[in-house]
Structure formats: C-alpha cells, structure tokens
Design a protein around this motif. Structure first.
Motif, PDB file in Angstrom:
ATOM      1  N   VAL A  69       0.840  -1.204   0.000  1.00  0.00           N
ATOM      2  CA  VAL A  69       0.000   0.000   0.000  1.00  0.00           C
ATOM      3  C   VAL A  69       0.876   1.256   0.000  1.00  0.00           C
ATOM      4  O   VAL A  69       0.597   2.227  -0.716  1.00  0.00           O
ATOM      5  N   ARG A  86       0.973   4.086  -2.844  1.00  0.00           N
ATOM      6  CA  ARG A  86       0.701   5.468  -2.438  1.00  0.00           C
ATOM      7  C   ARG A  86       1.804   6.403  -2.941  1.00  0.00           C
ATOM      8  O   ARG A  86       1.525   7.548  -3.354  1.00  0.00           O
ATOM      9  N   GLY A 107      -3.141  11.219  -1.910  1.00  0.00           N
ATOM     10  CA  GLY A 107      -3.669   9.893  -1.637  1.00  0.00           C
ATOM     11  C   GLY A 107      -4.068   9.722  -0.188  1.00  0.00           C
ATOM     12  O   GLY A 107      -3.920  10.628   0.640  1.00  0.00           O
ATOM     13  N   HIS A 108      -4.593   8.544   0.091  1.00  0.00           N
ATOM     14  CA  HIS A 108      -5.029   8.210   1.443  1.00  0.00           C
ATOM     15  C   HIS A 108      -3.843   7.798   2.309  1.00  0.00           C
ATOM     16  O   HIS A 108      -2.813   7.311   1.800  1.00  0.00           O
ATOM     17  N   PRO A 119      -1.908   5.258   4.222  1.00  0.00           N
ATOM     18  CA  PRO A 119      -1.903   3.792   4.068  1.00  0.00           C
ATOM     19  C   PRO A 119      -2.480   3.050   5.260  1.00  0.00           C
ATOM     20  O   PRO A 119      -3.277   2.112   5.085  1.00  0.00           O
ATOM     21  N   LEU A 135      -6.276   3.366   5.329  1.00  0.00           N
ATOM     22  CA  LEU A 135      -6.921   2.614   4.261  1.00  0.00           C
ATOM     23  C   LEU A 135      -6.868   1.122   4.537  1.00  0.00           C
ATOM     24  O   LEU A 135      -7.838   0.394   4.275  1.00  0.00           O
ATOM     25  N   ALA A 151      -7.809  -1.790  -1.806  1.00  0.00           N
ATOM     26  CA  ALA A 151      -7.025  -0.734  -1.153  1.00  0.00           C
ATOM     27  C   ALA A 151      -6.057  -0.086  -2.138  1.00  0.00           C
ATOM     28  O   ALA A 151      -5.914   1.145  -2.169  1.00  0.00           O
ATOM     29  N   VAL A 158      -5.956   3.939  -3.127  1.00  0.00           N
ATOM     30  CA  VAL A 158      -4.955   4.668  -2.346  1.00  0.00           C
ATOM     31  C   VAL A 158      -4.617   6.037  -2.948  1.00  0.00           C
ATOM     32  O   VAL A 158      -4.230   6.958  -2.232  1.00  0.00           O
TER      33      VAL A 158
END
Length: 308
Positions: free
Chosen positions: A97, A101, A107-108, A110, A113, A141, A145
């Motif tokens: 992840v 990312r 982005g989110h 990690p 998420l 995910a 991401v």
C-alpha cells in the motif's frame, strides 16, 4: 458531465470477436453495473477503459483522456481492481500500500486505508500468505490509495465471507456518496440492485440493454405472477378475462396466473365470487435475474466470477 465515454469499441482475439461496437457513457458520480454471462466481453471492455488493452477500433475516454495514449494522466485519476492481482509475493500488505501510495501526488493514509478494508491484523503479512479474500481486499485498497475520481471494480466480492462482503459494499456506497464514479462488474444481482444507478447488460460482445435496474426488468417485458393452490377446478376462462391477466396455468392443485399490472386484487375478488378457497396465495414480481434470463437466454451463476 460524463466520466467515461465509449464509442464503437471493438476488440478481436484472432478470429474471435470479444467486443463488437460497444458504446456507453457513465455519468460522473454515478455507479454503473456491468452484467453479462461468461464470454460476453465484460472484462475486455473494462480493460480497454482502464488502458490495459488496446482497442482494435472505436474510442475510449476517461475524464476526457485516452487511456492508451494518456496513460500517465489516466493513472492519476483512475483506480482499477481486477479479478486476479499480480503483486510482489514477498512484500507485506503495508509495504504494497505504501509503494502504491508513493506513485501518486495525493492519496489516502496507508494505515487508515488498510483499516478501512479490514486488513489491520494482516498489515505485516506477505502477499503470498494472504487468503483469496484478503488479497481481494488488498487489491481494492491499492485501487483507492491514490484518491481516484473514477474506479473500476471487477468481481469485487469474489472470495469474501458474508461479513467482509457487506463491509466492502458499504465501502463502495461510501465512495459513491463522496462523488467517486464507479464502474462495477459483478455476477451478483443483489449487489447490482443495491449499488447501481444504471446497468449495462452485455451479451456476445454487444450491449443488449442499458437501463436502471427497474428499467432492465421492464425491457425484458416480464409481468408479475400470482400463485395459489385450490382444491377442485375453477372457472379459468373468467380468470383469463380479468384485466391484465395473460395466462392461467394449472399444475396439479397449483394455479399460476401471469400478466401485467396489479393482478392480486382482481384475482382475489374473482376467487371470492367463484367461492374458491385459495391457500398459499402469493404474488411474485420479476427480478433482475429473471430479466437477465429473458434477455440472454441464460441464467447468471453467482459463482461464475470466481470460476472465470
């Protein structure tokens, strides 16, 4: 505004035509389902939309971008989860992840998420040691991401247990509520009915229906059925003469009346007029599965996604 526009899409593999003049649009912020039996061209179509396959003809645009020519720009706005993930076996959930990312400007987080998709306990587990359902959640995910504006989800819940499946559907609903455009390929009619604003039905490489779930049932021309049991015979001609009744079928003690409109009231009144005591009286309205069968001549197998 349309997030996805497909016009005259064609793709062949040798002498087999997988996609034949497919065209559709997906409005921004909507959830559009893609249904079809195995071999209908669903996966090829979404792979062309994602830029993973080059069309032999036609045009594809994602937020105005060509997925094949503008790959870098499309990857910044499009997230893709396919049925089978090809990821580095030796990397852990967290490492994968974080790696994905790092490919995006925004982005989110990690860790957050990973928690959202229910993999916190497996955060340190290598990819090759995850179960099929856990690998599926990891794929989602990775698709999310980079905070994509458009997401393609192909057989999202294959291999998930009931609880994980419910959580995944809630996640998709939350994405839609946040304005993310979703193109959802699924063999699960309940998923399509719950999540989708529109349904594209593909069969033999062509779009054979394009409507909301209720409209797809209407396009199949199916009416409702009233089913009951009665001892002895009754005046079937009088039942056939009722408004909306198209057929009256008797099998042993069971009667099935089919037709259009609200049949239960008139049928109940006629049975009372005839002095017939009916047991097990119930109404059966056509489902999306019934419409699929009527339009394609085949029943959709909910487990076919996994088999494919």
């Amino acid at each position: 505004m349309n997030a996805i526009e497909v016009r005259g899409l064609r793709k062949r593999y040798g002498d087999r035509t997988a996609v034949d003049d497919v065209g559709f649009t997906v409005a921004a912020g909507s959830v559009t389902g893609v249904l079809g039996p195995n071999g209908a061209g669903k996966t090829t179509t979404v792979e062309c939309v994602a830029g993973l396959r080059r069309p032999d003809g036609g045009t594809v645009r994602v937020l105005g971008l060509d997925p094949w020519r503008d790959r870098r720009a499309v990857r910044a706005v499009l997230g893709v989860q396919l049925q089978e993930a090809a990821l580095h076996d030796m990397l852990t959930v967290t490492e994968l992840v974080r790696l994905h990312r790092a490919l995006h400007r925004d982005g989110h987080d990690p860790a957050r998420l990973i928690d959202v998709v229910g993999l916190t306990e497996q955060a340190g587990t290598r990819f090759d040691r995850l179960s099929g359902g856990q690998q599926q959640r990891l794929s989602v995910a990775l698709a999310l991401v980079g905070r994509p504006r458009v997401v393609i989800l192909d057989e999202l819940t294959t291999g998930l247990d009931p609880r994980s499946r419910a959580e995944m559907l809630d996640l998709v609903q939350g994405m839609a509520d946040d304005g993310v455009t979703v193109l959802l390929v699924s063999h699960r009619m309940d998923e399509i009915e719950r999540l989708c604003d529109r349904v594209l039905l593909l069969d033999r490489g062509r779009v054979v229906a394009d409507a909301d779930p209720a409209g797809l049932v209407a396009a199949a021309g199916l009416g409702e059925r009233v089913r009951f049991r009665a001892s002895g015979d009754l005046d079937r001609d009088a039942l056939r003469a009722l408004p909306g009744v198209g057929s009256v079928v008797r099998t042993g003690a069971e009667f099935v009346l089919s037709g259009d409109g609200d049949l239960l009231g008139p049928i109940g009144a006629e049975l009372v007029r005839q002095g017939v005591v009916a047991t097990g009286l119930r109404i059966e309205r056509p489902t999306l599965d019934d419409a699929f069968l009527e339009l394609t001549g085949r029943r959709l197998d909910p487990g076919a996604g996994a088999a494919a």
